[in-house]
Design an enzyme around this catalytic site. Structure first.
Site, PDB file in Angstrom:
ATOM      1  N   HIS A 126       7.321  22.457 -27.878  1.00 52.92           N
ATOM      2  CA  HIS A 126       7.972  23.296 -28.880  1.00 52.92           C
ATOM      3  C   HIS A 126       6.862  24.059 -29.589  1.00 52.92           C
ATOM      4  CE1 HIS A 126      10.604  19.677 -28.665  1.00 52.92           C
ATOM      5  NE2 HIS A 126      11.592  20.530 -28.809  1.00 52.92           N
ATOM      6  N   ASP A 165       5.002  21.868 -31.960  1.00 48.02           N
ATOM      7  CA  ASP A 165       4.248  20.715 -31.422  1.00 48.02           C
ATOM      8  C   ASP A 165       2.789  21.118 -31.288  1.00 48.02           C
ATOM      9  OD1 ASP A 165       6.683  19.474 -31.013  1.00 48.02           O
ATOM     10  OD2 ASP A 165       6.737  19.872 -28.861  1.00 48.02           O
ATOM     11  N   MET A 225       6.968  25.247 -18.973  1.00 48.93           N
ATOM     12  CA  MET A 225       8.132  25.461 -19.836  1.00 48.93           C
ATOM     13  C   MET A 225       7.692  25.486 -21.296  1.00 48.93           C
ATOM     14  SD  MET A 225      10.236  23.524 -22.057  1.00 48.93           S
ATOM     15  CE  MET A 225      10.994  21.933 -21.691  1.00 48.93           C
ATOM     16  N   GLU A 243      20.405  23.665 -23.066  1.00 52.93           N
ATOM     17  CA  GLU A 243      20.543  22.201 -22.965  1.00 52.93           C
ATOM     18  C   GLU A 243      21.677  21.703 -23.848  1.00 52.93           C
ATOM     19  OE1 GLU A 243      16.805  20.249 -23.644  1.00 52.93           O
ATOM     20  OE2 GLU A 243      17.777  18.339 -24.093  1.00 52.93           O
ATOM     21  N   LYS A 253      24.350  18.846 -25.510  1.00 50.65           N
ATOM     22  CA  LYS A 253      24.353  17.463 -26.012  1.00 50.65           C
ATOM     23  C   LYS A 253      25.620  17.299 -26.836  1.00 50.65           C
ATOM     24  CE  LYS A 253      21.301  14.196 -28.385  1.00 50.65           C
ATOM     25  NZ  LYS A 253      20.011  14.001 -29.072  1.00 50.65           N
ATOM     26  N   GLU A 296      20.488  17.028 -19.213  1.00 52.79           N
ATOM     27  CA  GLU A 296      19.676  15.848 -19.540  1.00 52.79           C
ATOM     28  C   GLU A 296      20.489  14.584 -19.279  1.00 52.79           C
ATOM     29  OE1 GLU A 296      17.173  15.713 -23.009  1.00 52.79           O
ATOM     30  OE2 GLU A 296      17.888  13.693 -23.508  1.00 52.79           O
ATOM     31  N   HIS A 348      22.073  12.961 -22.344  1.00 54.06           N
ATOM     32  CA  HIS A 348      23.134  13.741 -22.978  1.00 54.06           C
ATOM     33  C   HIS A 348      24.437  13.670 -22.188  1.00 54.06           C
ATOM     34  CE1 HIS A 348      19.829  16.398 -25.031  1.00 54.06           C
ATOM     35  NE2 HIS A 348      19.678  15.100 -25.254  1.00 54.06           N
ATOM     36  N   ASP A 365      16.104  17.554 -17.633  1.00 54.05           N
ATOM     37  CA  ASP A 365      15.474  16.581 -18.527  1.00 54.05           C
ATOM     38  C   ASP A 365      15.842  15.182 -18.052  1.00 54.05           C
ATOM     39  OD1 ASP A 365      14.280  18.498 -20.073  1.00 54.05           O
ATOM     40  OD2 ASP A 365      15.327  17.987 -21.941  1.00 54.05           O
ATOM     41  N   ASP A 418      21.306   8.335 -29.018  1.00 48.32           N
ATOM     42  CA  ASP A 418      20.386   8.925 -28.038  1.00 48.32           C
ATOM     43  C   ASP A 418      19.143   8.045 -27.885  1.00 48.32           C
ATOM     44  OD1 ASP A 418      19.078  10.730 -26.436  1.00 48.32           O
ATOM     45  OD2 ASP A 418      18.559  12.104 -28.058  1.00 48.32           O
ATOM     46  N   ASP A 467      16.724   7.970 -25.041  1.00 49.35           N
ATOM     47  CA  ASP A 467      15.503   8.534 -24.412  1.00 49.35           C
ATOM     48  C   ASP A 467      14.654   7.472 -23.713  1.00 49.35           C
ATOM     49  OD1 ASP A 467      16.103  11.126 -25.192  1.00 49.35           O
ATOM     50  OD2 ASP A 467      14.938  11.016 -27.044  1.00 49.35           O
ATOM     51  N   ASP A 518      12.002  13.845 -20.485  1.00 49.97           N
ATOM     52  CA  ASP A 518      12.228  13.978 -21.930  1.00 49.97           C
ATOM     53  C   ASP A 518      12.603  12.600 -22.457  1.00 49.97           C
ATOM     54  OD1 ASP A 518      12.618  14.787 -24.471  1.00 49.97           O
ATOM     55  OD2 ASP A 518      14.390  16.006 -24.094  1.00 49.97           O
TER      56      ASP A 518
HETATM   57  C1  GCO Z   1      16.897  15.740 -27.896  1.00 49.93           C
HETATM   58  C2  GCO Z   1      16.605  16.849 -26.921  1.00 49.93           C
HETATM   59  C3  GCO Z   1      15.276  17.490 -27.124  1.00 49.93           C
HETATM   60  C4  GCO Z   1      15.143  18.788 -26.342  1.00 49.93           C
HETATM   61  C5  GCO Z   1      13.904  19.512 -26.733  1.00 49.93           C
HETATM   62  C6  GCO Z   1      13.666  20.756 -25.908  1.00 49.93           C
HETATM   63  O1  GCO Z   1      17.847  14.993 -27.658  1.00 49.93           O
HETATM   64  O2  GCO Z   1      16.200  15.615 -28.912  1.00 49.93           O
HETATM   65  O3  GCO Z   1      16.734  16.321 -25.634  1.00 49.93           O
HETATM   66  O4  GCO Z   1      14.257  16.590 -26.754  1.00 49.93           O
HETATM   67  O5  GCO Z   1      15.135  18.570 -24.966  1.00 49.93           O
HETATM   68  O6  GCO Z   1      14.006  19.858 -28.090  1.00 49.93           O
HETATM   69  O7  GCO Z   1      14.170  21.854 -26.506  1.00 49.93           O
HETATM   70 MN    MN Z   2      16.083  17.135 -23.817  1.00 50.67          MN
HETATM   71 MN    MN Z   3      17.705  14.356 -25.604  1.00 45.28          MN
END
Ligand code: GCO
Ligand code: MN
Ligand code: MN
Length: 383
Positions: A57, A60, A91, A184, A186, A220, A223, A248, A258, A260, A290
């Site tokens: 980002h 970041d 990316m 993306e 979610k 993702e 998601h 992702d 979520d 991850d 991700d």
């Molecule tokens: C989440 C998202 C993020 C995005 C990222 C890319 O659930 O927080 O998956 O990780 O992928 O912000 O834009």
């Molecule tokens: Mn993501």
């Molecule tokens: Mn995510």
């Protein structure tokens, strides 16, 4: 041989976000458990574990209040670190969720100044990514949603999102960046309801854009699995629409917040079908993880996590190759294919005149139990 097979190589296109290996384990109940990893340290770590690339980002890499001079220095040093470590930046993305200004959303916020600021911030993030040669620009509308629908009509939000995307596509053209945008979806978190909850919602939305060829999706695993949907089916629809621009990868128990988690650590069988799909169709894009390491880990544990993501992908890829060459599995698939013979439906009269033996069509077992157990044996390594 097998070690070599599971060793990540540049051609596997494994990438990680700065925010993934750099995740410090903060959650709503507790603070960071790991020291800050600088972007340069993250790149060194990614090179050490064998990744192909790094994504970020805007903030970041460049703090939101950095001066022009600081920005230039950070970019110069990070470019040098990427090149010293052989790490690509395929990316880039934009943070439209952290700052308080995004509390009511970014592109969909009610305040026109917030919407304009969000678009400007995205344009600057596109400038930043372009300096590193990024070809994909991911847009995750994490704050584009509501706790209460009293605040705006949901169709107005969609119109605002369209206006933002059309504007950003024009900027992409004007600057000659050649980005492909990957949107993306979610369903929720951080908002109670996010406007674009599924990959399919984005696929329908994209068709309404002025430059739809420039815009695809970034499905993702977590998601799709949070609401109990199939990641493989989402990926397949995106692929079939020519819109699978990015992916992702992580893992997730359905119905939870979520998580991850490390790729393939929760649902290896579902992830097997997804990896098999990507490899069978010849998806050539990035395999982006991700995800982040457990809160229990130090930075050695973070390396274990990153290596684990890639290793599991390569194990599943090898399992897919074996599945495609497994005689018992192939024999059943041949039986299935034998029923798939057709001269087409013909015209309406022809089809209406055809007679079908409904009972005979339903009489023979389809052997899917056997097929699935052969798959399980293969996945368990006992075949
Ligand atoms: C989440 C998202 C993020 C995005 C990222 C890319 O659930 O927080 O998956 O990780 O992928 O912000 O834009
Ligand atoms: Mn993501
Ligand atoms: Mn995510």
């Amino acid at each position: 041989m097998s070690d070599n097979l599971y060793t990540p190589k540049p051609e596997h296109k494994f990438t990680f976000g700065l925010w993934t290996v750099g995740n410090r384990g903060r959650d709503p109940f507790g603070d960071a458990v790991r020291e800050t990893l600088t972007p340069i340290q993250a790149v060194e770590m990614l090179a050490e574990v064998g990744a192909y690339g790094v994504n970020f980002h805007d903030n970041d890499l460049v703090p939101i209040d950095a001066s022009t001079g600081e920005r230039e220095r950070i970019v110069r040093e990070f470019k040098q670190a990427c090149s010293d470590n052989g790490i690509a930046v395929p990316m880039a993305t934009v943070n439209l969720f952290y700052e308080a200004v995004f509390r009511d959303g970014a592109f969909t916020a009610n305040d026109a100044n917030v919407r304009a600021y969000s678009i400007q911030k995205t344009m600057r993030a596109m400038d930043l990514g372009a300096e590193f040669g990024a070809g994909i620009f991911v847009l995750w509308g994490g704050r584009e949603g509501v706790e209460t629908d009293a605040c705006r009509r949901a169709d107005d939000a969609i119109k605002r999102l369209r206006e933002a995307m059309n504007y950003l596509c024009e900027y992409n053209i004007a600057q000659g960046y050649g980005y492909k945008f990957a949107m993306e979806a979610k369903p929720n978190e951080p908002r109670a309801d996010i406007y674009m909850p599924t990959t399919a919602a984005y696929l329908a939305f994209i068709e309404t854009l002025d430059h739809k060829e420039m815009v695809g999706v970034n499905p993702e695993v977590a998601h799709e699995q949070m609401p109990g949907l199939s990641m493989t089916h989402a990926v397949a629809q995106a692929w079939e629409s020519g819109k699978l621009f990015h992916i992702d990868l992580n893992d997730q128990y359905p119905g939870r917040y979520d998580q991850d988690l490390r790729f393939g650590s929760v649902s290896p069988k579902q992830m097997f079908w997804m990896v098999k799909f990507l490899e069978d169709v010849g998806y050539s894009g990035m395999r982006h993880f991700d995800a982040h390491a457990y809160r229990t880990e130090d930075y050695d544990g973070v390396k274990d996590f990153a290596r684990g993501c890639m290793r599991t992908y390569l194990i599943l890829k090898e399992k897919a190759r074996r599945w495609n060459n497994h005689p018992g599995i192939q024999a059943i698939l041949a039986d299935i294919e034998a029923t798939n013979q057709s001269d087409g439906l013909g015209d309406f009269e022809t089809l209406l005149a055809r007679s079908f033996d409904r009972k005979a069509l339903a009489a023979k077992g389809l052997q899917y139990e056997k097929l699935d157990q052969l798959t399980m044996d293969l996945l368990f390594g006992v075949d």
